[in-house]
Design an enzyme around this catalytic site. Structure first.
Site, short mmCIF file in Angstrom:
data_model
loop_
_atom_site.label_atom_id
_atom_site.label_comp_id
_atom_site.label_asym_id
_atom_site.label_seq_id
_atom_site.Cartn_x
_atom_site.Cartn_y
_atom_site.Cartn_z
N GLU A 136 4.83 -1.23 9.13
CA GLU A 136 3.36 -0.85 9.35
C GLU A 136 3.05 -2.60 8.83
OE1 GLU A 136 -0.24 2.12 8.76
OE2 GLU A 136 1.79 2.71 8.56
N ASP B 207 4.36 -0.05 4.64
CA ASP B 207 2.96 0.14 5.10
C ASP B 207 2.56 -1.40 3.95
OD1 ASP B 207 0.26 -0.44 6.26
OD2 ASP B 207 -0.46 1.61 5.73
N GLU C 234 -2.90 9.79 -1.08
CA GLU C 234 -2.30 10.51 0.02
C GLU C 234 -0.93 11.02 -1.08
OE1 GLU C 234 -0.72 7.95 3.22
OE2 GLU C 234 -2.83 7.43 3.94
N ASP D 147 -1.02 -0.71 13.13
CA ASP D 147 -2.30 0.32 13.05
C ASP D 147 -3.45 -0.15 13.29
OD1 ASP D 147 -4.15 2.17 12.01
OD2 ASP D 147 -3.24 2.07 10.28
N LYS E 240 3.14 10.53 10.02
CA LYS E 240 3.08 9.84 8.90
C LYS E 240 1.67 10.51 8.58
CE LYS E 240 1.38 5.47 7.19
NZ LYS E 240 0.32 4.63 6.97
N LYS F 5 -4.47 6.89 15.48
CA LYS F 5 -4.96 7.97 14.95
C LYS F 5 -6.01 8.42 15.57
CE LYS F 5 -4.04 5.72 11.10
NZ LYS F 5 -4.35 4.22 9.58
N GLN G 151 0.65 -1.21 -0.20
CA GLN G 151 0.15 0.03 0.10
C GLN G 151 1.16 1.32 0.21
OE1 GLN G 151 -3.89 -0.06 1.61
NE2 GLN G 151 -3.25 1.64 3.04
#
Length: 398
Positions: free
Chosen positions: A273, A232, A196, A300, A376, A325, A154
């Site tokens: 991650e 990630d 992103e 995560d 991040k 988060k 990802q």
């Protein structure tokens, strides 16, 4: 202390063009705070629940605002966030929505800082605030849930771990992002951008490693300090209950552990991650035992900023860091509680954006306030550079 006078909500757009919740908190002595909720694309199954924006705003107006207005003090973050939980009365904010809860929580913190005449990181920091600044982890190439017909992994990340300042680290990541595009152009590979802002070419993972590693090495030589890689893998998105499916490759859990351990060694990864499924604490522990002295193994989807899941991971030796988060758990207090639990047990806490972002900069302040080793938050794009530029400003004023 300053009492909350009014709480207001409105729908706004996030970086993907989707509606999200914005909250405003005003205090009786003129304090004001505004914040907006982000939204994820690859979400963990154990995250707090995000409601449709219209439902969340209605719940905010009907259930949250009456509990805060004239009753709670903006400077008492724990009290504000306790009132948010009371307004919801579930364990996952499924009644009011984590999106309206986190926007309210962050807006209250900003209003309190405004009254005090300090920055949000100073208001939130307290005893957690150290002397360091977070190193930005920038997403420069990827696919997965963030882009179609791109890499199976990802996110390919870079971190200027040798940079002498936040400013130089931010600039180095942006330079790697551009060098990645230059290399793709040289190879005749077209690339749009994913959610992103990372490049999303139609190439396989092995080619992506070559491109990103080469770009990072060029920038490291130019800037004169180390720029390391991270990943990630979002492996829960690739796990079919039996095997990990990354493109044409299918791997058992044991093979996935070997694969990731090999990547850590070959590319000197600073950060990995979600390399394994979000419910496989045992596999995370095995990988951490293998490579935990060499890299951050970050949970995560494994932890979803939840102290109960984090404690389970600590007990099992699963991972050695947690991705934080605030919208995964619903309030700043819950996020800080996870950071404190991690820190007490030798885990690093990495503060993170989501794929669907706004220009809100609260996470930059949270990362500084809690002495996070990494933040991040992408490498380019208005909603990403809003956080990065805020880090530069904070560092200049500190």
């Amino acid at each position: 202390m300053t009492r909350i006078e009014a709480v207001r909500y409105r729908p706004i757009l996030d970086s993907r063009g989707n509606k999200t919740v914005e909250a405003e908190v005003t205090t009786d002595d003129g304090g004001f705070g505004r914040a907006a909720a982000p939204s994820g694309a690859s979400t963990g199954e154990h995250e707090a629940v995000e409601l449709p924006v219209g439902e969340a705003i209605a719940a905010g107006r009907e259930r949250i605002a009456p509990r805060l207005e004239g009753r709670e003090f903006a400077g008492d973050q724990r009290g504000v966030d306790a009132a948010l939980h009371a307004a919801d009365d579930t364990t996952d904010f499924s009644a009011v929505g984590a999106n309206v809860a986190v926007a309210t929580s962050m807006a209250a913190a900003k209003a309190a800082a405004d009254v005090l005449g300090v920055h949000t990181y100073q208001h939130l920091g307290g005893a957690l605030r150290g002397r360091n600044f977070p190193v930005p982890l920038g997403n420069v190439l990827g696919g997965g849930a963030h882009a179609a017909d791109a890499t199976a992994i990802q996110e390919f990340l870079v971190a200027a771990t040798g940079a002498p300042s936040v400013r130089q680290a931010v600039f180095a990541n942006a330079a790697v992002h551009q060098r990645v595009k230059d290399r793709l152009d040289d190879d005749g590979v077209p690339a749009a951008k994913g959610d992103e802002g990372a490049w999303a070419p139609s190439i396989d993972d092995a080619t992506a490693f070559d491109v990103v590693a080469g770009a990072a090495a060029e920038v490291a030589d130019e800037f004169g300090f180390d720029v390391r890689l991270g990943l990630d893998l979002a492996a829960a998105e690739r796990y079919d209950g039996d095997e990990y499916v990354f493109g044409d490759d299918r791997r058992s859990t044991a093979a996935q552990i070997e694969y990731v351990a090999g990547l850590v060694s070959e590319y000197d990864l600073a950060y990995v991650e979600d390399p394994l499924d979000e419910n496989d604490f045992e596999a995370f522990a095995e990988l951490t035992d293998r490579v935990g002295d060499e890299t951050l193994v970050c949970g995560d989807d494994l932890f979803v900023t939840n102290t109960e899941r984090l404690q389970r991971g600590i007990d099992a030796g699963a991972a050695n860091s947690i991705l934080v988060k605030p919208n995964q758990i619903g309030t700043l207090t819950d996020a800080v509680d996870a950071i404190e639990l991690a820190t007490r047990n030798g885990y690093d806490a990495v503060v993170s954006h989501r794929s669907g972002e706004t220009e809100d900069t609260t996470i930059a302040h949270l990362a500084v306030a809690t002495d996070a080793p990494f933040i991040k938050t992408g490498a380019v794009g208005g909603e990403r550079t809003a956080k990065l530029n805020e880090l530069i400003r904070i560092a200049d004023e500190a």
